[in-house]
Structures are given as C-alpha cells and as structure tokens.
Write a protein that holds these residues in place. Structure first.
Motif, PDB file in Angstrom:
ATOM      1  N   PHE A  66       6.271  36.487 -20.902  1.00  0.00           N
ATOM      2  CA  PHE A  66       6.657  35.768 -22.117  1.00  0.00           C
ATOM      3  C   PHE A  66       7.282  34.413 -21.815  1.00  0.00           C
ATOM      4  O   PHE A  66       7.483  33.611 -22.714  1.00  0.00           O
ATOM      5  CB  PHE A  66       7.604  36.636 -22.939  1.00  0.00           C
ATOM      6  N   GLY A  91      18.694  35.934 -22.460  1.00  0.00           N
ATOM      7  CA  GLY A  91      18.689  36.300 -23.881  1.00  0.00           C
ATOM      8  C   GLY A  91      17.943  35.346 -24.800  1.00  0.00           C
ATOM      9  O   GLY A  91      18.079  35.427 -26.024  1.00  0.00           O
ATOM     10  N   GLY A 100      14.200  39.782 -13.408  1.00  0.00           N
ATOM     11  CA  GLY A 100      14.507  38.907 -14.546  1.00  0.00           C
ATOM     12  C   GLY A 100      15.803  39.279 -15.245  1.00  0.00           C
ATOM     13  O   GLY A 100      16.314  38.520 -16.063  1.00  0.00           O
ATOM     14  N   GLU A 106      11.385  44.937 -16.154  1.00  0.00           N
ATOM     15  CA  GLU A 106      12.257  44.466 -17.241  1.00  0.00           C
ATOM     16  C   GLU A 106      11.770  45.029 -18.570  1.00  0.00           C
ATOM     17  O   GLU A 106      12.559  45.462 -19.410  1.00  0.00           O
ATOM     18  CB  GLU A 106      12.248  42.924 -17.324  1.00  0.00           C
TER      19      GLU A 106
HETATM   20  C1  LIG Z   1       9.753  39.919 -17.279  1.00  0.00           C
HETATM   21  C2  LIG Z   1      11.076  39.395 -17.760  1.00  0.00           C
HETATM   22  N1  LIG Z   1      11.698  40.029 -18.772  1.00  0.00           N
HETATM   23  C3  LIG Z   1      12.886  39.620 -19.256  1.00  0.00           C
HETATM   24  C4  LIG Z   1      13.553  38.526 -18.709  1.00  0.00           C
HETATM   25  C5  LIG Z   1      14.848  38.089 -19.320  1.00  0.00           C
HETATM   26  O1  LIG Z   1      14.558  37.038 -20.188  1.00  0.00           O
HETATM   27  P1  LIG Z   1      15.686  36.195 -20.942  1.00  0.00           P
HETATM   28  O2  LIG Z   1      16.291  35.317 -19.893  1.00  0.00           O
HETATM   29  O3  LIG Z   1      14.985  35.444 -22.011  1.00  0.00           O
HETATM   30  O4  LIG Z   1      16.665  37.173 -21.467  1.00  0.00           O
HETATM   31  C6  LIG Z   1      12.935  37.821 -17.665  1.00  0.00           C
HETATM   32  C7  LIG Z   1      13.605  36.658 -17.069  1.00  0.00           C
HETATM   33  O5  LIG Z   1      13.288  36.189 -16.018  1.00  0.00           O
HETATM   34  C8  LIG Z   1      11.669  38.264 -17.188  1.00  0.00           C
HETATM   35  O6  LIG Z   1      11.055  37.616 -16.196  1.00  0.00           O
END
Ligand SMILES: Cc1ncc(COP(=O)(O)O)c(C=O)c1O
Ligand SMILES: [Zn+2]
Length: 399
Positions: free
Chosen positions: A101, A231, A291, A340
């Motif tokens: 994303f 976030g 992440g 994640e």
């Molecule tokens: C696969 C994945 N999910 C979730 C996240 C967390 O995203 P955010 O920083 O928007 O909370 C990341 C961040 O690197 C990610 O790579």
C-alpha cells in the motif's frame, strides 16, 4: 478538477500555502492536512461521477492534487469477502505496484514533488516505502536517496537498487535512518518525504478510505483493522471519511478504527492502554513484521485521537500469533500476506474473542502488502525454529 484551498496544521490550525513545497508546521512541527474547497466540489462531485473512471486511486481526482499523475496503476485493490468469517473482508493491498500500500502515498507525493519542480527525494524506510519511492522516482525521472535498516527484507533492497535509487543501509532502526536524512538533507538538496513530514503521502493513503466506502456500497463497515507503524493509512482513512461526510456522500457514522502492532514494538498500544495522548519511544524494537518496527510515530497524537473518537482500540499481537495468522490466510483464503497484514487477522481473532466485534459486525482487515516481499524473513524464521516459525507449518517430504 481538484481545488486545494490550503494546508492546515493539525496542532495549531494555521493555514499554509500549498503553492510551494511544505513539510510540517513551521511553528509547532504539526502534521499538515491538505484542505480542498469541498463546498464547491459538492455541486459537481458525487459517487455517480466515479462510474467508468479508471480503477486506480486517481479516480478520486477531485480530492487529490491537480497535477499530471506519476502513476503505475496503484489503488482500487480488491475487497475480498473472507471464507472463514461472514461479514469480514480483506482489503488486498498486496496487489499494488511494488507489492504494498506504500505505492499509494508515493504516487501522490512524487506527483506533487514533480509538479513543484523538485529533483531529489529522500526517505528513511522500514522497507516497503523505500521500494515505492524508488519506483515512483524512477517513473518520474527523479533521484531517490533511501536510508533503510541493514536487516531490511531482501526484496526491498534489491528493488531499490534495481530502480536506480541511492541506497544507504544503516546499522539501526528507521528512527536512526530518519536522523541521517534530517542531518544531510539541507546540504544535499534533498526533499524529505518521510512519513507525515510532507502532506501528500497522506493524500495517497486516504484513498483507501474512499475505496472502502465505494466497494461496500457507500456503507461504512463497523470496524477497520489496520497494521500500524507510522499510522498514515489510519489517519488518511479518517480524513477521507470526514471529507466524504462534508461532500454529503456518507453520514456521521464511522467504523471503529483498530490499530494493530507487534508486541515487539507496540508504542501506540502502550499509550492507548495508559490513556496517553502521545506515545513514548519504544526501546529495542524487534519484530519480524518489519513495517511495524516504528518505535515512535510522528503522528502518534493523531492516531490516538482517532482511536478514541471512533470508539476503536489498539491491540498487540506476538510474532507467533502473526505467523499463525499468516499461515491461516495462506491455507484458508489463498492469500499470501505480508506479516504486517496478517497481524490484522490476529487482532480480529482477539477482538472477536473479547466480544469487541460480534459476528454481525462488518469488519475490513487490511492486508497491507504481499508476502512475496518477505521470502527471506519467512525462510530465516523457519531455519531458526522460533515459536513464530512453528506456526508457519509446511509439508516437507517424503510423503
Ligand atoms: C506491509 C506494511 N504494512 C504496514 C506498515 C505500516 O504502515 P504505516 O506506517 O502507514 O502505519 C508498513 C510500513 O512500512 C508496511 O510495509
Ligand atoms: Zn501548527
């Protein structure tokens, strides 16, 4: 076309000009939100306007910056009903360009950077944001300077190098990488596209909120579970819901927003449990969900406020629970998730067990990336025989 009115500080409310590149509020460091003339848009922008538009996030062009998009086909990912639970959906973000994303935010941030005439972009990253920045910078003909932890998943490093980014591997965490970008950016002439330190990655991520609404027939679900590092998606979706209400597309109802983190790095969960309005730096952050290894989110005050206003919650899952969920999604749903993303299922199971969600509640679980980016992480866990690895399973011959 889009009508950016101004940027607005989320701390002091100051209005800031969007005609030139901006970072955070000069007075208090607050995150800046892009504000549009929604009252004017209301007259000619409605759900019917979207019919037959391209299946990318740029279908919401009126509420995005008005500049020629740097696009690789990001967004409008599938909303898949789960086989395991009635009323539960997986928003499959692993199908985005660069497999996560993060493509959404970088498409919009690079689009704006290009329209501002910037040439050199820099970012610290846990991995997937780096891959996305590198890809979009390549597509825009710009330089990408990337700082990542040395133990980042292999795919992220190989991708960044292949896209021609300048990669620095750092012995430390994303917070150490961020410090290095901050120290060097002025001298090197880099524009810093760190999470929430420029306003347009948030605009890209907010389109997940528009999509949830559109794909569920303009009825928001009762819950959204989002794997939370910085976030940005959670904050962005909440902003999208406010915009949609101002446009008259939805009413005041909102989903309960759930932030899931790994118990090896859960600063938002700790702050939530303690009733704090901001989080504390999480020491010695460690989790295989790379992440989620964000020891202190810049927008922590926004995340905590949204959890509260939505009637939501923050929950932690252990790496073993995350890998059990990873295994379940692969075997039951045919979805090879990022760890994640799998954390969303682990959180849902906990919240159903506690009665926080009932079987009647419609809940959207975000799989934020593809498991294909974590082959080395998964294989290493198996070799190490960790409790998490024991959850992954796999049938090894002879049969
Ligand atoms: C696969 C994945 N999910 C979730 C996240 C967390 O995203 P955010 O920083 O928007 O909370 C990341 C961040 O690197 C990610 O790579
Ligand atoms: Zn301010």
């Amino acid at each position: 076309m889009s009508q950016i009115a101004h940027l607005e500080c989320t701390k002091c409310g100051a209005h800031i000009n969007a005609q030139q590149p901006q970072t955070v509020c000069p007075d208090d460091g607050g995150v800046l939100y892009v504000r549009y003339n929604l009252e004017d848009l209301k007259n000619h922008f409605n759900p019917a306007s979207l019919v037959s538009r391209p299946a990318t996030l740029w279908r919401y062009v009126e509420v995005l910056p008005d500049a020629p998009p740097v696009s690789l086909g990001e967004g409008f990912t599938p909303m898949l009903p789960t086989r395991e639970f009635a009323n539960v959906f997986i928003k499959e973000e692993g199908l985005n360009p660069t497999g996560s994303f993060k493509a959404r935010g970088m498409s919009v941030a690079v689009t704006m950077a290009k329209s501002y005439g910037l040439k050199k972009l820099a970012a610290p990253s846990a991995g997937n944001a780096a891959s996305a920045l590198a890809a979009y910078a390549a597509a825009a003909g710009m330089e990408a300077h990337i700082f990542m932890p040395r133990d980042v998943p292999l795919a992220n490093r190989v991708e960044c190098e292949s896209y021609g980014a300048r990669v620095t591997l750092v012995d430390g965490l994303i917070s150490d990488c961020a410090r290095m970008v901050a120290e060097r950016k002025e001298k090197e002439g880099w524009f810093d596209v760190s999470t929430l330190k420029e306003p347009f990655r948030l605009e890209g991520k907010k389109t997940m909120g528009y999509e949830v609404a559109e794909q569920l027939g303009w009825q928001l679900p009762q819950g959204i579970i989002y794997p939370t590092g910085g976030g940005v998606g959670l904050i962005g979706m909440w902003k999208a819901f406010e915009e949609m209400e101002a446009l008259g597309w939805i009413g005041p109802e909102r989903p309960k927003m759930v932030a899931v983190q790994s118990s090896g790095c859960a600063p938002i969960v700790k702050a939530w449990d303690e009733g704090g309005r901001a989080s504390e730096f999480w020491p010695e952050a460690a989790t295989l969900a790379a992440g989620l290894r964000v020891p202190k989110a810049y927008g922590d005050y926004l995340i905590l406020d949204i959890l509260k206003r939505s009637g939501g919650i923050a929950v932690a899952a252990t790496d073993a629970e995350i890998m059990a969920a990873f295994h379940d999604w692969a075997r039951v749903e045919g979805i090879f998730a990022a760890p994640e993303g799998a954390a969303s299922l682990a959180a849902y199971r906990k919240l159903r067990a506690r009665g926080f969600f009932s079987s009647e509640d419609r809940v959207v679980l975000f799989n934020t990336g593809s498991g294909l980016k974590y082959l080395d992480v998964i294989e290493n866990e198996k070799k190490r025989g960790t409790p998490a690895a024991r959850q992954i399973g796999g049938i090894i011959g002879p049969y």
